[in-house]
Design a protein around this motif. Structure first.
Motif, PDB file in Angstrom:
ATOM      1  N   MET A   1       0.848  -1.188   0.000  1.00  0.00           N
ATOM      2  CA  MET A   1       0.000   0.000   0.000  1.00  0.00           C
ATOM      3  C   MET A   1       0.883   1.237   0.000  1.00  0.00           C
ATOM      4  SD  MET A   1      -2.978   1.517   0.399  1.00  0.00           S
ATOM      5  CE  MET A   1      -4.190   2.040   1.535  1.00  0.00           C
ATOM      6  N   TYR A   2       0.557   2.178  -0.862  1.00  0.00           N
ATOM      7  CA  TYR A   2       1.267   3.446  -0.950  1.00  0.00           C
ATOM      8  C   TYR A   2       0.261   4.581  -0.845  1.00  0.00           C
ATOM      9  CZ  TYR A   2       5.134   0.685  -2.705  1.00  0.00           C
ATOM     10  OH  TYR A   2       6.124  -0.244  -2.828  1.00  0.00           O
ATOM     11  N   VAL A   3       0.720   5.721  -0.364  1.00  0.00           N
ATOM     12  CA  VAL A   3      -0.090   6.934  -0.341  1.00  0.00           C
ATOM     13  C   VAL A   3       0.701   7.998  -1.084  1.00  0.00           C
ATOM     14  CG1 VAL A   3      -1.113   8.731   1.091  1.00  0.00           C
ATOM     15  CG2 VAL A   3      -1.227   6.347   1.829  1.00  0.00           C
ATOM     16  N   ILE A   4       0.069   8.584  -2.091  1.00  0.00           N
ATOM     17  CA  ILE A   4       0.678   9.681  -2.839  1.00  0.00           C
ATOM     18  C   ILE A   4      -0.036  10.935  -2.390  1.00  0.00           C
ATOM     19  CG2 ILE A   4       1.162  10.616  -5.122  1.00  0.00           C
ATOM     20  CD1 ILE A   4       0.837   7.756  -6.230  1.00  0.00           C
ATOM     21  N   ARG A   5       0.690  11.807  -1.711  1.00  0.00           N
ATOM     22  CA  ARG A   5       0.067  12.988  -1.103  1.00  0.00           C
ATOM     23  C   ARG A   5       0.744  14.253  -1.634  1.00  0.00           C
ATOM     24  NH1 ARG A   5       0.683  12.655   4.821  1.00  0.00           N
ATOM     25  NH2 ARG A   5      -0.840  11.028   4.559  1.00  0.00           N
ATOM     26  N   GLU A   6      -0.084  15.174  -2.161  1.00  0.00           N
ATOM     27  CA  GLU A   6       0.426  16.446  -2.640  1.00  0.00           C
ATOM     28  C   GLU A   6       0.984  17.242  -1.451  1.00  0.00           C
ATOM     29  OE1 GLU A   6      -1.025  19.838  -5.732  1.00  0.00           O
ATOM     30  OE2 GLU A   6      -2.492  19.131  -4.286  1.00  0.00           O
ATOM     31  N   ARG A   7       2.097  17.886  -1.677  1.00  0.00           N
ATOM     32  CA  ARG A   7       2.662  18.726  -0.620  1.00  0.00           C
ATOM     33  C   ARG A   7       1.818  19.976  -0.464  1.00  0.00           C
ATOM     34  NH1 ARG A   7       8.916  18.580  -1.823  1.00  0.00           N
ATOM     35  NH2 ARG A   7       9.292  16.443  -1.244  1.00  0.00           N
ATOM     36  N   PHE A   8       1.628  20.386   0.788  1.00  0.00           N
ATOM     37  CA  PHE A   8       0.724  21.491   1.085  1.00  0.00           C
ATOM     38  C   PHE A   8       1.250  22.821   0.559  1.00  0.00           C
ATOM     39  CE2 PHE A   8      -1.612  24.371   3.985  1.00  0.00           C
ATOM     40  CZ  PHE A   8      -2.872  24.042   3.550  1.00  0.00           C
ATOM     41  N   PHE A   9       2.484  23.170   0.868  1.00  0.00           N
ATOM     42  CA  PHE A   9       3.062  24.435   0.416  1.00  0.00           C
ATOM     43  C   PHE A   9       4.094  24.151  -0.658  1.00  0.00           C
ATOM     44  CE2 PHE A   9       1.703  25.480   4.764  1.00  0.00           C
ATOM     45  CZ  PHE A   9       0.829  26.500   4.458  1.00  0.00           C
ATOM     46  N   ALA A  10       3.619  23.821  -1.838  1.00  0.00           N
ATOM     47  CA  ALA A  10       4.527  23.489  -2.936  1.00  0.00           C
ATOM     48  C   ALA A  10       4.123  24.272  -4.169  1.00  0.00           C
ATOM     49  CB  ALA A  10       4.481  21.993  -3.227  1.00  0.00           C
ATOM     50  N   ILE A  11       5.125  24.639  -4.948  1.00  0.00           N
ATOM     51  CA  ILE A  11       4.878  25.288  -6.222  1.00  0.00           C
ATOM     52  C   ILE A  11       4.968  24.191  -7.271  1.00  0.00           C
ATOM     53  CG2 ILE A  11       5.721  26.992  -7.866  1.00  0.00           C
ATOM     54  CD1 ILE A  11       6.912  28.490  -5.448  1.00  0.00           C
ATOM     55  N   LEU A  18       4.369   7.721   0.327  1.00  0.00           N
ATOM     56  CA  LEU A  18       4.606   7.058   1.606  1.00  0.00           C
ATOM     57  C   LEU A  18       4.254   5.592   1.497  1.00  0.00           C
ATOM     58  CD1 LEU A  18       2.760   9.751   3.779  1.00  0.00           C
ATOM     59  CD2 LEU A  18       5.163   9.742   3.112  1.00  0.00           C
ATOM     60  N   ASP A  19       4.956   4.745   2.264  1.00  0.00           N
ATOM     61  CA  ASP A  19       4.593   3.324   2.300  1.00  0.00           C
ATOM     62  C   ASP A  19       3.535   3.099   3.371  1.00  0.00           C
ATOM     63  OD1 ASP A  19       5.922   3.285   4.756  1.00  0.00           O
ATOM     64  OD2 ASP A  19       7.624   2.129   4.014  1.00  0.00           O
ATOM     65  N   GLU A  20       3.182   1.837   3.598  1.00  0.00           N
ATOM     66  CA  GLU A  20       2.100   1.522   4.549  1.00  0.00           C
ATOM     67  C   GLU A  20       2.434   1.907   5.986  1.00  0.00           C
ATOM     68  OE1 GLU A  20       4.497  -2.291   4.002  1.00  0.00           O
ATOM     69  OE2 GLU A  20       3.651  -0.797   2.668  1.00  0.00           O
ATOM     70  N   HIS A  21       3.719   2.160   6.262  1.00  0.00           N
ATOM     71  CA  HIS A  21       4.129   2.560   7.620  1.00  0.00           C
ATOM     72  C   HIS A  21       4.204   4.073   7.772  1.00  0.00           C
ATOM     73  CE1 HIS A  21       5.034  -1.652   8.171  1.00  0.00           C
ATOM     74  NE2 HIS A  21       5.851  -1.621   7.137  1.00  0.00           N
ATOM     75  N   GLY A  22       3.930   4.803   6.688  1.00  0.00           N
ATOM     76  CA  GLY A  22       4.004   6.257   6.732  1.00  0.00           C
ATOM     77  C   GLY A  22       5.394   6.792   6.452  1.00  0.00           C
ATOM     78  N   ASP A  23       6.321   5.919   6.044  1.00  0.00           N
ATOM     79  CA  ASP A  23       7.688   6.350   5.719  1.00  0.00           C
ATOM     80  C   ASP A  23       7.732   6.847   4.277  1.00  0.00           C
ATOM     81  OD1 ASP A  23       8.601   5.536   8.257  1.00  0.00           O
ATOM     82  OD2 ASP A  23       8.892   3.478   7.529  1.00  0.00           O
ATOM     83  N   LYS A  24       8.445   7.955   4.048  1.00  0.00           N
ATOM     84  CA  LYS A  24       8.568   8.491   2.697  1.00  0.00           C
ATOM     85  C   LYS A  24       9.510   7.600   1.889  1.00  0.00           C
ATOM     86  CE  LYS A  24      10.157  12.708   2.200  1.00  0.00           C
ATOM     87  NZ  LYS A  24      10.483  14.087   1.802  1.00  0.00           N
ATOM     88  N   VAL A  25       9.008   7.048   0.779  1.00  0.00           N
ATOM     89  CA  VAL A  25       9.825   6.197  -0.083  1.00  0.00           C
ATOM     90  C   VAL A  25      10.221   6.914  -1.375  1.00  0.00           C
ATOM     91  CG1 VAL A  25       9.072   3.973   0.830  1.00  0.00           C
ATOM     92  CG2 VAL A  25       7.759   5.041  -0.976  1.00  0.00           C
ATOM     93  N   TYR A  26       9.422   7.896  -1.802  1.00  0.00           N
ATOM     94  CA  TYR A  26       9.740   8.676  -2.993  1.00  0.00           C
ATOM     95  C   TYR A  26       9.268  10.109  -2.793  1.00  0.00           C
ATOM     96  CZ  TYR A  26      10.119   4.104  -5.234  1.00  0.00           C
ATOM     97  OH  TYR A  26      10.452   2.815  -5.541  1.00  0.00           O
ATOM     98  N   ARG A  27       9.921  11.004  -3.515  1.00  0.00           N
ATOM     99  CA  ARG A  27       9.506  12.399  -3.595  1.00  0.00           C
ATOM    100  C   ARG A  27       9.225  12.663  -5.065  1.00  0.00           C
ATOM    101  NH1 ARG A  27      12.186  16.934  -5.185  1.00  0.00           N
ATOM    102  NH2 ARG A  27      11.359  18.888  -4.396  1.00  0.00           N
ATOM    103  N   VAL A  28       8.108  13.319  -5.345  1.00  0.00           N
ATOM    104  CA  VAL A  28       7.741  13.635  -6.719  1.00  0.00           C
ATOM    105  C   VAL A  28       7.869  15.135  -6.905  1.00  0.00           C
ATOM    106  CG1 VAL A  28       5.937  13.528  -8.467  1.00  0.00           C
ATOM    107  CG2 VAL A  28       6.158  11.676  -6.788  1.00  0.00           C
TER     108      VAL A  28
END
Length: 170
Positions: A1-11, A18-28
């Motif tokens: 399971m992965y969660v792809i979450r838009e950054r709040f203050f991003a241009i 994030l993986d299922e444990h809430g650890d960041k595995v990638y940055r987009v």
């Protein structure tokens, strides 16, 4: 399971994966001024592991996914699918995938040979765009994450076109 979450203050379209444990595995990293609608997927150390970009010369919305510098797939939107979004994930060789979903609920499934290999849910309860992605064992998660990002780019592009048409009519 992965969660792809838009950054709040991003241009631009910047996301954390994030993986299922809430650890960041990638940055987009969504390239803000990119004419081609490009996003780069980086590992935690900042090294590029994949990218997704819009192909400009195409009859229908088409996005290329590159993993490790190699072309991994083309994601193409089907031209006429009323009330449902449908995309082909064209990978080299015979194992193309299909991504289809409901326009209103923003729930998508990705299938290989009629079998579901991933499920995608876009959550509307958060301020930021958030996708929950369930990937079956044996399926490259970067290919699925890249496909979800291509979907997001295509939907954003359609929304921008619709808003532009509304302004022209006013």
């Amino acid at each position: 399971m992965y969660v792809i979450r838009e950054r709040f203050f991003a241009i631009g379209d910047d996301f954390d994966v994030l993986d299922e444990h809430g650890d960041k595995v990638y940055r987009v990293d969504g390239k803000v001024f990119s004419v081609r609608g490009k996003v780069v997927i980086e590992d935690p150390s900042g090294a590029e592991v994949a990218s997704v970009h819009r192909q400009i010369v195409a009859l229908r919305p088409t996005y290329e996914i590159r993993i490790g510098g190699e072309k991994a797939a083309e994601v193409r939107k089907k031209l006429f699918t009323p009330f449902r979004e449908k995309f082909t994930i064209d990978v080299p060789g015979p194992d193309d995938l299909t991504m289809k979903g409901d326009l209103l609920d923003h729930e998508y499934e990705i299938e290989l040979g009629g079998q579901e290999v991933a499920a995608v849910s876009k959550r509307w309860l958060t301020i930021r765009d958030t996708y929950a992605v369930q990937v079956a064992a044996g399926v490259d998660p970067l290919l699925i994450i890249g496909s979800v990002l291509a979907l997001d780019l295509a939907l954003d592009r359609e929304k921008d076109k619709d808003e532009k048409k509304e302004k022209e009519q006013d």
